[in-house]
Design a protein around this motif. Structure first.
Motif, PDB file in Angstrom:
ATOM      1  N   SER A   1       0.828  -1.221   0.000  1.00 13.22           N
ATOM      2  CA  SER A   1       0.000   0.000   0.000  1.00 13.22           C
ATOM      3  C   SER A   1       0.855   1.260   0.000  1.00 13.22           C
ATOM      4  O   SER A   1       0.557   2.217  -0.725  1.00 13.22           O
ATOM      5  CB  SER A   1      -0.921   0.012   1.226  1.00 13.22           C
ATOM      6  OG  SER A   1      -1.850  -1.024   1.144  1.00 13.22           O
ATOM      7  N   LYS A   2       1.913   1.267   0.810  1.00 14.70           N
ATOM      8  CA  LYS A   2       2.792   2.445   0.879  1.00 14.70           C
ATOM      9  C   LYS A   2       3.477   2.696  -0.461  1.00 14.70           C
ATOM     10  O   LYS A   2       3.583   3.836  -0.915  1.00 14.70           O
ATOM     11  CB  LYS A   2       3.839   2.268   1.976  1.00 14.70           C
ATOM     12  CG  LYS A   2       3.269   2.377   3.371  1.00 14.70           C
ATOM     13  CD  LYS A   2       4.322   2.103   4.426  1.00 14.70           C
ATOM     14  CE  LYS A   2       3.705   2.074   5.813  1.00 14.70           C
ATOM     15  NZ  LYS A   2       4.680   1.724   6.843  1.00 14.70           N
TER      16      LYS A   2
ATOM     17  N   SER B   1       2.999   5.857  -3.071  1.00 10.17           N
ATOM     18  CA  SER B   1       4.143   6.664  -3.519  1.00 10.17           C
ATOM     19  C   SER B   1       4.269   6.689  -5.035  1.00 10.17           C
ATOM     20  O   SER B   1       4.821   7.636  -5.601  1.00 10.17           O
ATOM     21  CB  SER B   1       5.439   6.116  -2.919  1.00 10.17           C
ATOM     22  OG  SER B   1       5.415   6.231  -1.522  1.00 10.17           O
TER      23      SER B   1
ATOM     24  N   VAL C   1      10.942   2.153   1.487  1.00 16.40           N
ATOM     25  CA  VAL C   1       9.840   1.849   2.403  1.00 16.40           C
ATOM     26  C   VAL C   1      10.335   0.923   3.517  1.00 16.40           C
ATOM     27  O   VAL C   1      10.962  -0.103   3.232  1.00 16.40           O
ATOM     28  CB  VAL C   1       8.653   1.211   1.632  1.00 16.40           C
ATOM     29  CG1 VAL C   1       7.573   0.732   2.602  1.00 16.40           C
ATOM     30  CG2 VAL C   1       8.081   2.203   0.644  1.00 16.40           C
TER      31      VAL C   1
END
Length: 110
Positions: free
Chosen positions: A52-53, A57, A95
């Protein structure tokens, strides 16, 4: 008569000891399995968070697919040029929780 009672008591004690040891081993095996299951569930949740991160991005690059398994991120899809691919790899690598980034990205032909 006394010998028979003694033998019977020893047999009962041996049976109870064996049953207790088996029960303990069984309980330990169940606990190990539960902990392993919890670890896998935690890893899956962490993988989802990582994915998800990275997707957030790379929101401007919808053509890039992102999958994560046990902290290993795989990027796939087609990018316009090598700079876009390099940027995507750098974003994914930054991340927290990412162990490795594998690129299956291809550069679009002109």
């Amino acid at each position: 008569m006394m010998t028979n009672k003694l033998i019977a008591r020893l047999m009962v004690a041996a049976t109870l000891t064996a049953a207790a040891a088996t029960g303990t081993a069984f309980a330990a095996g169940q606990q190990d399995a539960a902990l392993a299951g919890a670890a896998k569930a935690g890893a899956a949740t962490n993988d989802e968070a990582i994915t998800s991160k990275i997707k957030a991005s790379l929101a401007d690059q919808k053509q890039i697919g992102v999958t994560t398994a046990e902290g290993v991120v795989t990027l796939s899809g087609t990018v316009a040029n090598t700079d876009e691919g390099t940027k995507a790899i750098q974003v994914a690598s930054a991340v927290p929780g990412v162990k490795e980034v594998k690129s299956e990205l291809t550069v679009a032909s002109k």
